[in-house]
Motif scaffolding. Structure first.
Motif, PDB file in Angstrom:
ATOM      1  N   SER A  81       0.827  -1.203   0.000  1.00 35.35           N
ATOM      2  CA  SER A  81       0.000   0.000   0.000  1.00 35.35           C
ATOM      3  C   SER A  81       0.872   1.268   0.000  1.00 35.35           C
ATOM      4  N   TYR A  82       1.992   1.264   0.753  1.00 34.26           N
ATOM      5  CA  TYR A  82       2.858   2.458   0.766  1.00 34.26           C
ATOM      6  C   TYR A  82       3.733   2.527  -0.486  1.00 34.26           C
ATOM      7  N   ASP A  83       4.007   1.363  -1.104  1.00 32.19           N
ATOM      8  CA  ASP A  83       4.729   1.391  -2.378  1.00 32.19           C
ATOM      9  C   ASP A  83       3.841   2.011  -3.455  1.00 32.19           C
ATOM     10  N   GLU A 114       2.998  11.340   2.074  1.00 29.88           N
ATOM     11  CA  GLU A 114       3.715  12.625   2.007  1.00 29.88           C
ATOM     12  C   GLU A 114       4.342  12.863   3.362  1.00 29.88           C
ATOM     13  N   SER A 115       5.648  12.699   3.426  1.00 31.44           N
ATOM     14  CA  SER A 115       6.244  12.761   4.752  1.00 31.44           C
ATOM     15  C   SER A 115       6.943  14.095   4.943  1.00 31.44           C
ATOM     16  N   HIS A 116       6.662  14.731   6.078  1.00 28.98           N
ATOM     17  CA  HIS A 116       7.149  16.095   6.316  1.00 28.98           C
ATOM     18  C   HIS A 116       8.008  16.167   7.561  1.00 28.98           C
ATOM     19  N   LEU A 153      11.516   4.900  13.288  1.00 32.46           N
ATOM     20  CA  LEU A 153      10.789   3.692  12.875  1.00 32.46           C
ATOM     21  C   LEU A 153       9.668   4.101  11.929  1.00 32.46           C
ATOM     22  N   GLY A 154       9.586   3.482  10.756  1.00 34.19           N
ATOM     23  CA  GLY A 154       8.545   3.847   9.785  1.00 34.19           C
ATOM     24  C   GLY A 154       8.801   5.248   9.258  1.00 34.19           C
ATOM     25  N   CYS A 155      10.018   5.476   8.760  1.00 38.12           N
ATOM     26  CA  CYS A 155      10.426   6.842   8.367  1.00 38.12           C
ATOM     27  C   CYS A 155       9.863   7.254   7.016  1.00 38.12           C
ATOM     28  N   ILE A 176      14.196   3.294   9.278  1.00 33.51           N
ATOM     29  CA  ILE A 176      13.774   2.044   8.631  1.00 33.51           C
ATOM     30  C   ILE A 176      12.318   2.161   8.211  1.00 33.51           C
ATOM     31  N   ASP A 177      11.993   1.499   7.114  1.00 32.31           N
ATOM     32  CA  ASP A 177      10.604   1.466   6.657  1.00 32.31           C
ATOM     33  C   ASP A 177      10.389   0.197   5.848  1.00 32.31           C
ATOM     34  N   LEU A 178       9.152  -0.293   5.953  1.00 31.89           N
ATOM     35  CA  LEU A 178       8.769  -1.527   5.281  1.00 31.89           C
ATOM     36  C   LEU A 178       8.710  -1.358   3.765  1.00 31.89           C
ATOM     37  N   SER A 179       8.474  -0.142   3.312  1.00 31.80           N
ATOM     38  CA  SER A 179       8.206   0.073   1.885  1.00 31.80           C
ATOM     39  C   SER A 179       9.503   0.330   1.112  1.00 31.80           C
ATOM     40  N   ARG A 207      10.018   1.077  -1.930  1.00 31.91           N
ATOM     41  CA  ARG A 207       9.977   2.235  -2.836  1.00 31.91           C
ATOM     42  C   ARG A 207      10.268   3.528  -2.072  1.00 31.91           C
ATOM     43  N   GLN A 208       9.642   3.660  -0.890  1.00 32.98           N
ATOM     44  CA  GLN A 208       9.860   4.898  -0.127  1.00 32.98           C
ATOM     45  C   GLN A 208      11.324   5.007   0.308  1.00 32.98           C
ATOM     46  N   ILE A 209      11.902   3.866   0.719  1.00 28.31           N
ATOM     47  CA  ILE A 209      13.310   3.904   1.148  1.00 28.31           C
ATOM     48  C   ILE A 209      14.210   4.251  -0.042  1.00 28.31           C
ATOM     49  N   MET A 242      13.150  -2.473   5.603  1.00 30.67           N
ATOM     50  CA  MET A 242      12.977  -3.676   6.429  1.00 30.67           C
ATOM     51  C   MET A 242      11.808  -3.467   7.384  1.00 30.67           C
ATOM     52  N   SER A 243      11.332  -4.570   7.953  1.00 30.73           N
ATOM     53  CA  SER A 243      10.272  -4.441   8.953  1.00 30.73           C
ATOM     54  C   SER A 243      10.891  -4.122  10.303  1.00 30.73           C
ATOM     55  N   LEU A 244      10.209  -3.308  11.059  1.00 30.79           N
ATOM     56  CA  LEU A 244      10.710  -3.020  12.408  1.00 30.79           C
ATOM     57  C   LEU A 244      10.657  -4.275  13.274  1.00 30.79           C
ATOM     58  N   MET A 245       9.906  -5.291  12.831  1.00 29.03           N
ATOM     59  CA  MET A 245       9.874  -6.563  13.565  1.00 29.03           C
ATOM     60  C   MET A 245      11.268  -7.192  13.584  1.00 29.03           C
ATOM     61  N   CYS A 305       8.858   7.645  16.317  1.00 31.24           N
ATOM     62  CA  CYS A 305       7.903   6.797  15.605  1.00 31.24           C
ATOM     63  C   CYS A 305       6.626   7.620  15.424  1.00 31.24           C
ATOM     64  N   HIS A 306       6.532   8.273  14.271  1.00 34.41           N
ATOM     65  CA  HIS A 306       5.427   9.209  14.030  1.00 34.41           C
ATOM     66  C   HIS A 306       4.501   8.654  12.956  1.00 34.41           C
ATOM     67  N   GLY A 307       3.219   8.599  13.281  1.00 36.25           N
ATOM     68  CA  GLY A 307       2.241   8.181  12.274  1.00 36.25           C
ATOM     69  C   GLY A 307       2.361   6.720  11.898  1.00 36.25           C
ATOM     70  N   VAL A 308       2.783   5.875  12.817  1.00 33.65           N
ATOM     71  CA  VAL A 308       2.947   4.453  12.510  1.00 33.65           C
ATOM     72  C   VAL A 308       2.117   3.586  13.469  1.00 33.65           C
ATOM     73  N   TRP A 325      -1.420   2.393  12.884  1.00 33.82           N
ATOM     74  CA  TRP A 325      -1.738   1.876  11.556  1.00 33.82           C
ATOM     75  C   TRP A 325      -1.063   0.535  11.277  1.00 33.82           C
ATOM     76  N   VAL A 326      -0.706  -0.176  12.340  1.00 35.44           N
ATOM     77  CA  VAL A 326      -0.041  -1.477  12.173  1.00 35.44           C
ATOM     78  C   VAL A 326      -0.726  -2.512  13.059  1.00 35.44           C
ATOM     79  N   PRO A 327      -0.541  -3.817  12.749  1.00 43.48           N
ATOM     80  CA  PRO A 327      -1.166  -4.863  13.570  1.00 43.48           C
ATOM     81  C   PRO A 327      -0.650  -4.841  15.013  1.00 43.48           C
TER      82      PRO A 327
HETATM   83  C1  LIG Z   1       1.645   6.930   7.723  1.00 43.23           C
HETATM   84  S1  LIG Z   1       3.272   6.522   7.262  1.00 43.23           S
HETATM   85  C2  LIG Z   1       4.229   7.629   8.226  1.00 43.23           C
HETATM   86  C3  LIG Z   1       5.585   7.895   7.649  1.00 43.23           C
HETATM   87  C4  LIG Z   1       6.439   8.909   8.427  1.00 43.23           C
HETATM   88  N1  LIG Z   1       6.743   8.464   9.755  1.00 43.23           N
HETATM   89  C5  LIG Z   1       5.762  10.247   8.459  1.00 43.23           C
HETATM   90  O1  LIG Z   1       5.235  10.647   9.491  1.00 43.23           O
HETATM   91  O2  LIG Z   1       5.728  10.913   7.438  1.00 43.23           O
HETATM   92  C6  LIG Z   1       3.536   4.957   8.068  1.00 43.23           C
HETATM   93  C7  LIG Z   1       4.825   4.286   7.651  1.00 43.23           C
HETATM   94  O3  LIG Z   1       5.045   3.131   8.467  1.00 43.23           O
HETATM   95  C8  LIG Z   1       5.642   2.130   7.655  1.00 43.23           C
HETATM   96  N2  LIG Z   1       5.463   0.810   8.287  1.00 43.23           N
HETATM   97  C9  LIG Z   1       4.319   0.148   8.510  1.00 43.23           C
HETATM   98  N3  LIG Z   1       4.583  -1.043   9.086  1.00 43.23           N
HETATM   99  C10 LIG Z   1       5.923  -1.119   9.249  1.00 43.23           C
HETATM  100  C11 LIG Z   1       6.805  -2.102   9.773  1.00 43.23           C
HETATM  101  N4  LIG Z   1       6.354  -3.251  10.244  1.00 43.23           N
HETATM  102  N5  LIG Z   1       8.127  -1.845   9.759  1.00 43.23           N
HETATM  103  C12 LIG Z   1       8.609  -0.681   9.264  1.00 43.23           C
HETATM  104  N6  LIG Z   1       7.819   0.277   8.749  1.00 43.23           N
HETATM  105  C13 LIG Z   1       6.494   0.064   8.739  1.00 43.23           C
HETATM  106  C14 LIG Z   1       4.903   2.281   6.337  1.00 43.23           C
HETATM  107  O4  LIG Z   1       5.589   1.683   5.260  1.00 43.23           O
HETATM  108  C15 LIG Z   1       4.792   3.796   6.215  1.00 43.23           C
HETATM  109  O5  LIG Z   1       5.852   4.355   5.503  1.00 43.23           O
END
Ligand SMILES: C[S@@+](CC[C@H](N)C(=O)[O-])C[C@H]1O[C@@H](n2cnc3c(N)ncnc32)[C@H](O)[C@@H]1O
Length: 527
Positions: A8-10, A15-17, A49-51, A72-75, A77-79, A99-102, A116-119, A122-124
């Motif tokens: 979904s993020y790929d 829009e990250s600020h 985390l989730g940059c 680090i970020d799962l996506s 494309r974004q990295i 990579m996954s933060l897991m 860890c902002h906005g993450v 939105w994750v399990p």
């Molecule tokens: C809403 S975005 C926020 C991005 C950034 N922190 C910002 O505020 O602009 C959430 C991010 O978390 C990443 N993410 C979700 N699950 C993740 C995981 N398990 N490991 C690393 N990144 C993850 C997504 O790929 C996405 O880029």
């Protein structure tokens, strides 16, 4: 699940600020007010985390060149996009990993600041748990962990719109099409509820108004993603405590909170005898939807409220200015000041009025406590400590006043003084990030971690300020651009094309622009 999040993020990068509230200078300042002396931002290690594409990571890394940043970020494309941007900016102090933060292992080491902002929301659940564990395992003993998350009760109301949008667009796959159709459906729904004008339709309308102000990428990832798990604040605090972290403070002071009347506060104190409980009751009063919290190790010393004891060790800049060009500082009469967010605040304390005026005069530099104390006395017509019978008592009182100005968001505290010019210099220079941002028309982050206000001409000049051009070179380039039709200078409605008339005009414009850029805290000191 993590595959679908990455996909979904790929497909639709977020829009990250830049986020001022998670900058190590702000984190360390807040920590200090709450009793924790955090590691110096000038030389620290930061993990995000989730940059995402690194909108925050890269700006922050550029502002602290001696510090080390890992994002680090799962996506993938974004990295990849973020790495290309870091290379283009010549940043040497950032590592971005897809990579996954897991999978964060012990090899990552210890970090002074974890962001860890906005993450989190939105994750399990398992990923939520891991986010807090990373804080517990990788945070330095006096480190600060910035975490943002959606909270109840506010999200009960917002979820109504989210669930309606998700249901209506459930058969669509294209993210932007889903956003478009979801927005349209909300409009339809708010106008069609029966009976009309109920709390239900009002809640929908409020969400529509809010979503009008935000980007499609935000709407998609907030409202249409599978995962969105708000929590009550007390639940988050319990989860943090479960892994050995504690709540330090909010990431910044909230004026709404400050407006809670004393009798309501007294009732809240009666309902809860601990800090977490009081914060939870505040969320219930304010119907809060989102929190930006600072956590630290359970063993770290923390105060339950900000203390003036920290004030003498901090630096300060103004976050407000007098509305009048000739404010009355000396009397105790209320004087209107405008905050950065445009609010009008009446200040009656002569010392605080004087302190803010002194800080504005010093901008873009900050002032330390003692210099500010003396300057505020001087502005009130006193030389040195002659007006104060007891300098120690004055220090204590002034620290209390400054604390109040900080918690009222009139004055900003700092622990770190960035390199910033107070004069344009011979060959003016801004950061590579500012050049890139100005050229691409987005908001430009300044050297004091704010957003610069730029005019059209500024946006043409800022990308040229790489320290190689003097004023003559800038004027020649602008002359070429004017003659080439990229800039329009007019006299009585007619375009000016005569170079002899244009040259002195451009000379004046360049000088005025450079002076304004100093005021916008964009220019670096000469090398
Ligand atoms: C809403 S975005 C926020 C991005 C950034 N922190 C910002 O505020 O602009 C959430 C991010 O978390 C990443 N993410 C979700 N699950 C993740 C995981 N398990 N490991 C690393 N990144 C993850 C997504 O790929 C996405 O880029």
């Amino acid at each position: 699940m993590s595959d679908s999040i990455a996909k979904s993020y790929d497909e639709l990068p977020y829009e990250s600020h830049f986020n001022l509230l998670s900058h190590p200078d702000r984190l360390a300042s807040m920590a200090s007010l709450f009793g924790l002396e955090a590691p110096p931002p000038a030389r620290c290690r930061v993990l995000e985390l989730g940059c995402g594409v690194g909108g925050n990571l890269l700006c922050t890394a550029q502002s602290l060149p001696e510090s080390e940043f890992v994002g680090i970020d799962l996506s993938p494309r974004q990295i990849a996009d973020g790495r290309a941007m870091a290379d283009g900016l010549g940043l040497k102090n950032v590592t971005q990993k897809a990579m996954s933060l897991m999978d964060v292992g012990t090899d990552f080491g210890e970090f002074d600041y974890i962001l860890c902002h906005g993450v989190y929301s939105w994750v399990p659940e398992a990923v939520q748990a891991r986010i807090l564990e990373i804080g517990a395992q990788h945070l330095a003993p006096r480190g600060v962990f910035y975490l943002s998350y959606n909270v109840y009760p506010g999200w009960h109301q917002r979820a109504v719109a989210r669930e309606a949008m998700r249901y209506h667009t459930r058969h669509l796959t294209d993210p932007l099409e889903r956003v478009k159709r979801g927005r349209q459906f909300l409009d339809f729904l708010a106008a069609s509820t029966i009976p009309p004008n109920t709390p239900y339709s009002l809640a929908l309308q409020q969400e529509i108004d809010l979503l009008k102000k935000v980007s499609d990428t935000y709407v998609f990832h907030e409202h249409l993603e599978d995962e969105n798990r708000p929590v009550y604040f007390h639940e988050l605090a319990e989860r943090a405590a479960g892994v050995g972290l504690q709540y330090l403070s909010a990431a910044w002071f909230n004026l709404l909170e400050a407006s809670v009347p004393p009798q309501v506060r007294a009732s809240l104190d009666g309902f809860a005898d601990d800090r977490i409980g009081r914060e939870q009751y505040l969320d219930l009063i304010l119907n809060r939807t989102f929190r930006q919290s600072l956590l630290c190790r359970q063993s770290a010393p923390v105060r339950p409220s900000p203390s003036a004891e920290a004030i003498p060790g901090l630096l300060f800049t103004a976050m407000s200015q007098p509305e009048s060009a000739a404010p009355d500082l000396v009397s105790g009469q209320p004087e209107p000041f405008l905050t950065m967010s445009g609010d009008r605040v009446n200040i009656d304390s002569p010392r605080i009025k004087a302190a803010i005026v002194a800080l504005n005069a010093l901008w873009p530099r900050s002032a330390g406590f003692e210099a500010l104390r003396r300057e505020s006395l001087a502005l009130l017509g006193h030389r040195g400590d002659e007006a104060v019978a007891d300098a120690e008592a004055d220090r204590r009182q002034f620290a209390e006043m400054l604390l109040q100005a900080v918690t009222s968001t009139l004055i900003e505290p700092h622990v770190h003084e960035p390199a910033v010019a107070t004069e344009p210099g011979e060959r003016p220079r801004v950061t590579p990030m500012a050049r890139q941002q100005a050229g691409s028309g987005v908001k430009v982050v300044n050297l004091r971690n704010g957003f610069a206000l730029l005019r059209d001409l500024d946006r043409l000049i800022v990308p040229m300020l790489d320290g190689t051009r003097d004023r003559g070179a800038l004027e020649s380039t602008l002359l070429e651009m004017t003659l080439g039709g990229q800039i329009h200078l007019r006299h009585e409605g007619q375009p000016i094309t005569d170079p002899d008339i244009l040259r002195p005009m451009l000379e004046e414009q360049v000088e005025a622009t450079l002076r304004r850029l100093v005021g916008e805290a964009l220019l670096l000191p000469s090398v």
